[in-house]
Design a protein around this motif. Structure first.
Motif, PDB file in Angstrom:
ATOM      1  N   ALA A  79       0.783  -1.242   0.254  1.00  0.00           N
ATOM      2  CA  ALA A  79       0.200   0.140   0.040  1.00  0.00           C
ATOM      3  C   ALA A  79       0.750   1.001  -0.159  1.00  0.00           C
ATOM      4  O   ALA A  79       2.095   1.416   0.094  1.00  0.00           O
ATOM      5  N   THR A  80       0.693   2.495  -0.740  1.00  0.00           N
ATOM      6  CA  THR A  80       0.861   3.754  -0.365  1.00  0.00           C
ATOM      7  C   THR A  80       0.141   4.585  -0.171  1.00  0.00           C
ATOM      8  O   THR A  80      -1.387   4.632  -1.098  1.00  0.00           O
ATOM      9  N   TRP A  81      -0.101   5.723   0.710  1.00  0.00           N
ATOM     10  CA  TRP A  81      -0.126   7.067   0.434  1.00  0.00           C
ATOM     11  C   TRP A  81      -0.305   7.679  -0.383  1.00  0.00           C
ATOM     12  O   TRP A  81       0.779   7.778  -0.669  1.00  0.00           O
ATOM     13  N   PRO A  87      -9.838  14.809   1.645  1.00  0.00           N
ATOM     14  CA  PRO A  87      -9.220  13.692   2.854  1.00  0.00           C
ATOM     15  C   PRO A  87      -8.151  12.732   2.204  1.00  0.00           C
ATOM     16  O   PRO A  87      -7.771  12.538   0.627  1.00  0.00           O
ATOM     17  N   PRO A  88      -7.423  11.626   2.692  1.00  0.00           N
ATOM     18  CA  PRO A  88      -6.258  10.732   2.960  1.00  0.00           C
ATOM     19  C   PRO A  88      -6.584  10.023   1.362  1.00  0.00           C
ATOM     20  O   PRO A  88      -8.068   9.600   1.587  1.00  0.00           O
ATOM     21  N   ARG A  89      -5.834   9.379   1.032  1.00  0.00           N
ATOM     22  CA  ARG A  89      -6.168   7.887  -0.028  1.00  0.00           C
ATOM     23  C   ARG A  89      -5.272   7.259   0.281  1.00  0.00           C
ATOM     24  O   ARG A  89      -3.980   7.844  -0.220  1.00  0.00           O
ATOM     25  N   LEU A  90      -5.540   6.166  -0.773  1.00  0.00           N
ATOM     26  CA  LEU A  90      -4.042   4.566  -0.372  1.00  0.00           C
ATOM     27  C   LEU A  90      -4.844   4.136  -1.673  1.00  0.00           C
ATOM     28  O   LEU A  90      -6.153   4.534  -1.837  1.00  0.00           O
ATOM     29  N   VAL A  91      -3.510   3.672  -1.865  1.00  0.00           N
ATOM     30  CA  VAL A  91      -3.665   2.730  -3.351  1.00  0.00           C
ATOM     31  C   VAL A  91      -2.506   1.447  -2.673  1.00  0.00           C
ATOM     32  O   VAL A  91      -1.714   1.793  -2.367  1.00  0.00           O
ATOM     33  N   LYS A 152       2.494  -6.547  -6.783  1.00  0.00           N
ATOM     34  CA  LYS A 152       4.301  -6.775  -5.448  1.00  0.00           C
ATOM     35  C   LYS A 152       4.216  -5.361  -5.156  1.00  0.00           C
ATOM     36  O   LYS A 152       4.827  -5.921  -3.582  1.00  0.00           O
ATOM     37  N   GLY A 153       4.746  -4.369  -5.579  1.00  0.00           N
ATOM     38  CA  GLY A 153       4.689  -3.358  -5.176  1.00  0.00           C
ATOM     39  C   GLY A 153       3.708  -2.174  -5.571  1.00  0.00           C
ATOM     40  O   GLY A 153       3.418  -1.714  -7.196  1.00  0.00           O
ATOM     41  N   VAL A 154       4.089  -1.184  -5.260  1.00  0.00           N
ATOM     42  CA  VAL A 154       2.524   0.436  -5.368  1.00  0.00           C
ATOM     43  C   VAL A 154       3.719   1.266  -4.911  1.00  0.00           C
ATOM     44  O   VAL A 154       3.671   1.247  -3.626  1.00  0.00           O
ATOM     45  N   ALA A 155       3.750   2.326  -5.994  1.00  0.00           N
ATOM     46  CA  ALA A 155       4.433   3.890  -5.011  1.00  0.00           C
ATOM     47  C   ALA A 155       4.485   5.188  -6.020  1.00  0.00           C
ATOM     48  O   ALA A 155       4.030   5.619  -7.053  1.00  0.00           O
ATOM     49  N   PHE A 156       3.997   6.025  -5.335  1.00  0.00           N
ATOM     50  CA  PHE A 156       3.385   7.419  -6.314  1.00  0.00           C
ATOM     51  C   PHE A 156       5.141   8.190  -6.087  1.00  0.00           C
ATOM     52  O   PHE A 156       5.898   7.810  -5.162  1.00  0.00           O
ATOM     53  N   SER A 157       4.418   9.536  -7.237  1.00  0.00           N
ATOM     54  CA  SER A 157       6.122   9.815  -7.159  1.00  0.00           C
ATOM     55  C   SER A 157       5.522  11.370  -6.397  1.00  0.00           C
ATOM     56  O   SER A 157       4.333  11.013  -5.688  1.00  0.00           O
TER      57      SER A 157
END
Length: 452
Positions: A79-81, A87-91, A152-157
């Motif tokens: 997961a990544t914020w 309001p907050p969002r999560l992927v 397997k992985g998630v990431a925001f710029s």
């Protein structure tokens, strides 16, 4: 494109120069394998992935705050914020080959409800209506589909506009939040690129951080933009990706040196005196942690000019050469340190503290290790020193400060992260850091770190 690596240092004696001590665990226990715990960048919240759901804990009370359920058909792996969202969002990334977008729907992001202190009694019993209400506080907005196997992985710029996902299908996908780009804030996403040069499962992705003022060339500043992505793979390599002048995402470097699966990677998030920011940290099934540094003009001049072409191609990360004069975006990265040996098996997770520069690691051997970097020696910073001497001096700057064996008993530890403290046990809320580990035993465990 990656230089030879220095050998790892031998670990110091058993005497520790730091103390890692357990704090009360987060409650309730999850009673099933937990994969990762991700702190919100601003709010006192911690999201832990397990089974088909995510449990959000309060960092003020070490107890359950809310839950995200019903979005995935298989286990949620990561997961990544999304940065800067209110309001907050999560992927979330799942074994069902999808990524899911969640948003907080329980009220204003700064409301007492969002930051409320959920007591242990209410989370371990309470009435069913209250539990259902808590789980309804999160809305599952969107499913991102395209991968053929587990995400397997998630990431925001750093801006939150781009999302990278990686999968067992050997690909990395880059998505754009079109709502942010248009300033409309709607949940509309588009696929920007599909990167498929890895020869094995892609285990993790990470974007180069955004540090204000770092693009200045004055005072030895290094220009390296935040739209740079790194990926780690089962093929034992790390790849660096960036966008070329035609808007195409291309691989600009392959980092080779690990003798096993590269489980993950972390960018240095803050420039420090004497270092060559940004550095990249990688960790592997070969039980080593390596630090890589982008070679710049000064390094190549010491070796007699640019490598591999002589046209300045490998300076793509810097501002001195116009795009029209670059035949390639190739970059050269050097492994400038291998951290002291602390682990006996796979290293699953490493965290690099923004506040202190300390590094923590953990993995399948159940060991939690803490490392610190000494101030660089003259040989490591002198412009006249050859590259080999620089690498050797930099490696000697790292030392093993402390280790904890069997941090989760006989269970493997899947993740470690640095997290700000907001609990009653600290006098510096929002400033003091602690470690949080997540394991196969379903326990999320905080640790106090003290340097005597």
């Amino acid at each position: 494109m990656a230089a030879a690596t220095p050998p790892p240092e031998e670990a110091p004696s058993a005497s520790s120069t730091a103390i890692i001590s357990p704090l009360p665990t987060f409650k309730p226990d999850l009673f099933q394998r937990a994969w990762t715990s991700v702190p919100h960048p601003i709010l006192p919240l911690l999201a832990t992935t397990h089974a088909k759901s995510v449990t959000v804990f309060s960092l003020a009370t070490f107890s359950k705050h809310s839950a995200l359920t019903g979005g995935h058909s298989r286990s949620v792996r990561t997961a990544t914020w999304q940065p800067g969202m209110t309001p907050p969002r999560l992927v979330t990334g799942s074994f069902d080959a999808t990524a899911g977008l969640w948003s907080w729907s329980g009220g204003n992001a700064t409301s007492e409800k969002l930051e409320r202190e959920v007591t242990l009694s209410s989370t371990e019993g309470g009435d069913g209506d209250e539990k259902e209400e808590e789980e309804d506080d999160w809305t599952f907005n969107l499913v991102l589909e395209g991968h053929e196997s587990e995400v397997k992985g998630v990431a925001f710029s750093p801006t939150g506009q781009y999302l990278a996902t990686c999968s067992r299908d050997k690909t990395v996908w880059i998505w754009e939040d079109v709502g942010i780009a248009d300033g409309e804030g709607e949940d509309e996403w588009e696929t920007v690129a599909v990167l498929s040069e890895h020869d094995g499962d892609v285990k993790a992705v990470a974007w180069c951080p955004d540090v204000p003022g770092r693009n200045s060339r004055s005072g030895g500043g290094r220009s390296y933009s935040s739209d740079v992505l790194a990926s780690a793979s089962y093929d034992n390599t790390v790849r660096i990706w960036r966008e070329d002048s035609d808007g195409e995402w291309v691989c600009v470097a392959v980092l080779e040196g690990h003798d096993g699966t590269v489980w993950g990677l972390e960018w240095e998030t803050k420039p420090r005196e004497g270092d060559k920011f940004p550095r990249l940290l990688t960790y592997s099934a070969d039980a080593t942690i390596r630090i890589w540094t982008l070679r710049d003009e000064a390094d190549d001049e010491e070796e007699g000019g640019p490598k591999g072409g002589g046209d300045g191609a490998n300076y793509a990360g810097f501002g001195g050469i116009p795009n029209t004069m670059r035949r390639s975006l190739r970059e050269d990265w050097d492994c400038t340190a291998v951290l002291p040996q602390a682990h006996t098996r796979d290293i699953y997770s490493v965290a690099w503290s923004t506040a202190t520069g300390l590094v923590a690691s953990t993995g399948s051997d159940g060991i939690i290790a803490l490392y610190g970097e000494n101030a660089p020696t003259a040989a490591a910073t002198s412009e006249e020193a050859p590259l080999e001497a620089s690498a050797k001096a930099a490696a000697k700057g790292w030392q093993l400060l402390a280790t904890v064996s069997n941090g989760h008993g006989p269970y493997e530890i899947n993740h470690v992260t640095w997290c700000k403290r907001y609990d009653l046990g600290t006098e510096r809320k929002g400033e003091e850091e602690m470690l949080v580990t997540t394991g196969d035993d379903g326990i999320v465990r905080p640790w106090q770190v003290r340097i005597p």
